[in-house]
Design a protein around this motif. Structure first.
Motif, PDB file in Angstrom:
ATOM      1  N   VAL A 221       0.847  -1.191   0.000  1.00  0.00           N
ATOM      2  CA  VAL A 221       0.000   0.000   0.000  1.00  0.00           C
ATOM      3  C   VAL A 221       0.885   1.244   0.000  1.00  0.00           C
ATOM      4  CG1 VAL A 221      -1.710   1.342   1.306  1.00  0.00           C
ATOM      5  CG2 VAL A 221      -1.888  -1.165   1.188  1.00  0.00           C
ATOM      6  N   ALA A 222       0.598   2.162  -0.901  1.00  0.00           N
ATOM      7  CA  ALA A 222       1.331   3.428  -0.952  1.00  0.00           C
ATOM      8  C   ALA A 222       0.355   4.555  -1.254  1.00  0.00           C
ATOM      9  CB  ALA A 222       2.428   3.380  -2.009  1.00  0.00           C
ATOM     10  N   ALA A 223       0.471   5.626  -0.507  1.00  0.00           N
ATOM     11  CA  ALA A 223      -0.341   6.826  -0.744  1.00  0.00           C
ATOM     12  C   ALA A 223       0.568   7.814  -1.458  1.00  0.00           C
ATOM     13  CB  ALA A 223      -0.841   7.409   0.585  1.00  0.00           C
ATOM     14  N   CYS A 224       0.409   7.948  -2.765  1.00  0.00           N
ATOM     15  CA  CYS A 224       1.417   8.678  -3.523  1.00  0.00           C
ATOM     16  C   CYS A 224       0.827   9.436  -4.708  1.00  0.00           C
ATOM     17  CB  CYS A 224       2.500   7.723  -4.026  1.00  0.00           C
ATOM     18  SG  CYS A 224       1.874   6.341  -4.995  1.00  0.00           S
ATOM     19  N   LYS A 225       1.656  10.331  -5.252  1.00  0.00           N
ATOM     20  CA  LYS A 225       1.309  11.070  -6.470  1.00  0.00           C
ATOM     21  C   LYS A 225       2.563  11.277  -7.281  1.00  0.00           C
ATOM     22  CE  LYS A 225      -1.238  12.993  -9.442  1.00  0.00           C
ATOM     23  NZ  LYS A 225      -0.332  12.329 -10.414  1.00  0.00           N
ATOM     24  N   GLY A 226       2.548  10.769  -8.502  1.00  0.00           N
ATOM     25  CA  GLY A 226       3.697  10.900  -9.379  1.00  0.00           C
ATOM     26  C   GLY A 226       3.545  12.064 -10.339  1.00  0.00           C
ATOM     27  N   GLY A 227       4.568  12.250 -11.160  1.00  0.00           N
ATOM     28  CA  GLY A 227       4.527  13.340 -12.125  1.00  0.00           C
ATOM     29  C   GLY A 227       5.394  13.053 -13.334  1.00  0.00           C
ATOM     30  N   ARG A 228       5.027  13.667 -14.458  1.00  0.00           N
ATOM     31  CA  ARG A 228       5.751  13.519 -15.722  1.00  0.00           C
ATOM     32  C   ARG A 228       6.012  14.907 -16.273  1.00  0.00           C
ATOM     33  NH1 ARG A 228       2.331  11.106 -20.564  1.00  0.00           N
ATOM     34  NH2 ARG A 228       1.334  13.109 -20.259  1.00  0.00           N
ATOM     35  N   GLY A 229       7.281  15.282 -16.320  1.00  0.00           N
ATOM     36  CA  GLY A 229       7.633  16.601 -16.830  1.00  0.00           C
ATOM     37  C   GLY A 229       8.565  16.505 -18.012  1.00  0.00           C
ATOM     38  N   LYS A 230       8.795  17.635 -18.664  1.00  0.00           N
ATOM     39  CA  LYS A 230       9.700  17.651 -19.815  1.00  0.00           C
ATOM     40  C   LYS A 230      11.150  17.427 -19.391  1.00  0.00           C
ATOM     41  CE  LYS A 230       6.830  18.474 -23.238  1.00  0.00           C
ATOM     42  NZ  LYS A 230       6.788  19.745 -23.991  1.00  0.00           N
ATOM     43  N   ARG A 231      11.461  17.757 -18.123  1.00  0.00           N
ATOM     44  CA  ARG A 231      12.837  17.624 -17.656  1.00  0.00           C
ATOM     45  C   ARG A 231      13.083  16.350 -16.859  1.00  0.00           C
ATOM     46  NH1 ARG A 231      14.796  23.634 -15.735  1.00  0.00           N
ATOM     47  NH2 ARG A 231      15.519  22.377 -13.968  1.00  0.00           N
ATOM     48  N   GLY A 232      12.025  15.632 -16.501  1.00  0.00           N
ATOM     49  CA  GLY A 232      12.242  14.417 -15.725  1.00  0.00           C
ATOM     50  C   GLY A 232      10.959  13.801 -15.213  1.00  0.00           C
ATOM     51  N   ARG A 233      11.109  12.794 -14.356  1.00  0.00           N
ATOM     52  CA  ARG A 233       9.996  12.125 -13.704  1.00  0.00           C
ATOM     53  C   ARG A 233      10.145  12.305 -12.200  1.00  0.00           C
ATOM     54  NH1 ARG A 233       8.892  12.170 -18.315  1.00  0.00           N
ATOM     55  NH2 ARG A 233       7.895  10.536 -19.584  1.00  0.00           N
ATOM     56  N   MET A 234       9.015  12.205 -11.488  1.00  0.00           N
ATOM     57  CA  MET A 234       9.034  12.432 -10.061  1.00  0.00           C
ATOM     58  C   MET A 234       7.911  11.670  -9.380  1.00  0.00           C
ATOM     59  SD  MET A 234       8.184  14.978 -12.275  1.00  0.00           S
ATOM     60  CE  MET A 234       9.480  16.175 -12.209  1.00  0.00           C
ATOM     61  N   ASP A 235       8.057  11.451  -8.085  1.00  0.00           N
ATOM     62  CA  ASP A 235       7.029  10.749  -7.321  1.00  0.00           C
ATOM     63  C   ASP A 235       7.205  11.118  -5.854  1.00  0.00           C
ATOM     64  OD1 ASP A 235       4.848   9.118  -6.949  1.00  0.00           O
ATOM     65  OD2 ASP A 235       5.852   7.244  -7.467  1.00  0.00           O
ATOM     66  N   ALA A 236       6.091  11.236  -5.154  1.00  0.00           N
ATOM     67  CA  ALA A 236       6.128  11.568  -3.725  1.00  0.00           C
ATOM     68  C   ALA A 236       5.014  10.819  -3.029  1.00  0.00           C
ATOM     69  CB  ALA A 236       5.958  13.076  -3.515  1.00  0.00           C
ATOM     70  N   GLY A 237       5.355  10.123  -1.946  1.00  0.00           N
ATOM     71  CA  GLY A 237       4.315   9.367  -1.277  1.00  0.00           C
ATOM     72  C   GLY A 237       4.755   8.759   0.040  1.00  0.00           C
ATOM     73  N   VAL A 238       3.823   8.043   0.636  1.00  0.00           N
ATOM     74  CA  VAL A 238       4.047   7.329   1.891  1.00  0.00           C
ATOM     75  C   VAL A 238       3.828   5.849   1.627  1.00  0.00           C
ATOM     76  CG1 VAL A 238       3.215   6.958   4.244  1.00  0.00           C
ATOM     77  CG2 VAL A 238       3.336   9.281   3.316  1.00  0.00           C
ATOM     78  N   VAL A 239       4.784   5.028   2.034  1.00  0.00           N
ATOM     79  CA  VAL A 239       4.691   3.583   1.861  1.00  0.00           C
ATOM     80  C   VAL A 239       4.330   2.941   3.195  1.00  0.00           C
ATOM     81  CG1 VAL A 239       5.969   1.490   1.248  1.00  0.00           C
ATOM     82  CG2 VAL A 239       6.331   3.603  -0.052  1.00  0.00           C
ATOM     83  N   TYR A 240       3.385   2.008   3.144  1.00  0.00           N
ATOM     84  CA  TYR A 240       2.879   1.349   4.350  1.00  0.00           C
ATOM     85  C   TYR A 240       3.412  -0.077   4.450  1.00  0.00           C
ATOM     86  CZ  TYR A 240      -0.696   5.016   4.817  1.00  0.00           C
ATOM     87  OH  TYR A 240      -1.351   6.211   4.983  1.00  0.00           O
ATOM     88  N   ARG A 241       3.534  -0.537   5.694  1.00  0.00           N
ATOM     89  CA  ARG A 241       3.826  -1.954   5.960  1.00  0.00           C
ATOM     90  C   ARG A 241       2.979  -2.389   7.150  1.00  0.00           C
ATOM     91  NH1 ARG A 241       9.864  -3.325   6.389  1.00  0.00           N
ATOM     92  NH2 ARG A 241       9.693  -3.958   4.207  1.00  0.00           N
ATOM     93  N   ASP A 242       2.311  -3.519   7.005  1.00  0.00           N
ATOM     94  CA  ASP A 242       1.443  -4.040   8.062  1.00  0.00           C
ATOM     95  C   ASP A 242       0.390  -3.019   8.476  1.00  0.00           C
ATOM     96  OD1 ASP A 242       2.964  -6.403   8.089  1.00  0.00           O
ATOM     97  OD2 ASP A 242       4.378  -5.539   9.533  1.00  0.00           O
ATOM     98  N   GLY A 243      -0.110  -2.281   7.496  1.00  0.00           N
ATOM     99  CA  GLY A 243      -1.196  -1.353   7.749  1.00  0.00           C
ATOM    100  C   GLY A 243      -0.793  -0.021   8.338  1.00  0.00           C
ATOM    101  N   LYS A 244       0.500   0.203   8.562  1.00  0.00           N
ATOM    102  CA  LYS A 244       0.954   1.449   9.170  1.00  0.00           C
ATOM    103  C   LYS A 244       2.000   2.123   8.281  1.00  0.00           C
ATOM    104  CE  LYS A 244       0.183  -0.168  13.916  1.00  0.00           C
ATOM    105  NZ  LYS A 244       0.798  -0.407  15.238  1.00  0.00           N
ATOM    106  N   PRO A 245       2.047   3.465   8.304  1.00  0.00           N
ATOM    107  CA  PRO A 245       3.045   4.164   7.489  1.00  0.00           C
ATOM    108  C   PRO A 245       4.460   3.750   7.887  1.00  0.00           C
ATOM    109  CG  PRO A 245       1.375   5.686   8.299  1.00  0.00           C
ATOM    110  CD  PRO A 245       1.168   4.395   9.028  1.00  0.00           C
ATOM    111  N   LEU A 246       5.273   3.415   6.898  1.00  0.00           N
ATOM    112  CA  LEU A 246       6.649   3.002   7.152  1.00  0.00           C
ATOM    113  C   LEU A 246       7.635   4.104   6.822  1.00  0.00           C
ATOM    114  CD1 LEU A 246       8.748   0.845   7.874  1.00  0.00           C
ATOM    115  CD2 LEU A 246       8.621   0.044   5.492  1.00  0.00           C
ATOM    116  N   TYR A 247       7.540   4.636   5.605  1.00  0.00           N
ATOM    117  CA  TYR A 247       8.440   5.728   5.246  1.00  0.00           C
ATOM    118  C   TYR A 247       7.774   6.661   4.245  1.00  0.00           C
ATOM    119  CZ  TYR A 247       9.588   2.839   1.088  1.00  0.00           C
ATOM    120  OH  TYR A 247       9.536   2.084  -0.056  1.00  0.00           O
TER     121      TYR A 247
END
Length: 285
Positions: A221-247
């Motif tokens: 499970v990850a709560a995230c939002k990515g992006g596609r730009g002319k200069r690069g790619r990007m992503d920002a989010g929270v990754v879960y483990r065992d139902g709780k936010p991990l990083y």
């Protein structure tokens, strides 16, 4: 093994992943269970691409909380909304479809649909969204356009697009997480706990699996939002483990070439780089 040594080891691995490529990779990662934080150019401004949409969503939800907007408002898809749009599926659909503001927010986030982005953003102002970010302390985030021009050159300047920083994106994500269970944190965002829960679930509903989730177990499970730009790619989010936010992780590649020396598209390696950063955190944290 001491925490300092462990942090040093994962930091070295993350920097090695970034160093392996000829383009710029900026990131901030935070172990949400221990507080360990590792950054690389995390306060340097970089094109936001669609990672900006998380703050647009939160500004809209603030307006809902204040009674200025209604999630049940009906919005008609007009042909004009498909102009200058290069993402999502609505641009291929027949005008006349009616959806709610709630569904427009979901479309903007889970498919990065820019017809939906226009539907949401037209109910706000550029100044309102930019000011909202500044009020939260996102000092490196600058909203400059409703939708960036399609004709942008790959070497466009930062002034030509909305910009942000990895540090700003992680901070926003942490605020949203806290607001899901804490009324005081929700008040800082100008929303309710219920709206914060909607925001987190919407981020979790993301259907695009490249970037942060690309090298993680499929059911992660990850709560995230990515992006596609002319200069690069990007992503920002929270990754879960065992139902709780991990990083939390925000990674932005910049100056990505159209083709790598071996002929591989640059965006493929940019997304792979973000995936490797996230995978390293998953293993270490």
């Amino acid at each position: 093994m001491s925490t300092e040594i462990k942090t040093g080891m994962i930091a070295a691995e993350l920097h090695a992943i970034a160093d392996a490529q000829p383009f710029v990779t900026r990131f901030l990662v935070r172990n949400l269970r221990t507080g360990e934080t590792i950054g690389r150019g995390e306060r340097e401004e970089t094109p936001s691409a669609s990672t900006r949409k998380t703050s647009i969503m939160m500004a809209a939800l603030k307006a809902v909380s204040e009674g200025r907007l209604n999630l049940d408002e009906c919005i008609t898809y007009e042909a004009r909304l498909a102009q200058e749009v290069a993402s999502g599926m609505f641009r291929y659909l027949t005008p006349g479809i009616v959806i709610s503001l709630r569904d427009a927010i979901v479309g903007m986030m889970v498919l990065s649909d820019n017809v939906c982005t226009k539907m949401v953003f037209e109910r706000l102002t550029l100044e309102e969204v930019d000011g909202y970010c500044k009020a939260l302390g996102m000092v490196g985030t600058h909203h400059r356009f409703l939708i960036p021009p399609l004709a942008l050159k790959p070497d466009h300047s930062l002034a030509d697009v909305t910009t942000t920083t990895a540090a700003d994106q992680v901070m926003l994500l942490e605020l949203i997480l806290a607001a899901e269970h804490d009324a005081a944190a929700a008040a800082k965002l100008g929303i309710t706990v219920e709206l914060a829960a909607f925001a987190v679930q919407t981020l979790k509903n993301q259907v695009l699996r490249y970037g942060i989730r690309a090298r993680l177990p499929f059911d992660t499970v990850a709560a995230c939002k990515g992006g596609r730009g002319k200069r690069g790619r990007m992503d920002a989010g929270v990754v879960y483990r065992d139902g709780k936010p991990l990083y939390a992780i925000a990674a932005f590649t910049d100056g990505v070439p159209a083709l790598m020396p071996d002929g591989t598209p640059g965006y493929t390696i940019a997304l792979e780089t973000i995936g490797k950063l996230s995978q390293a955190c998953w293993r270490a944290f």
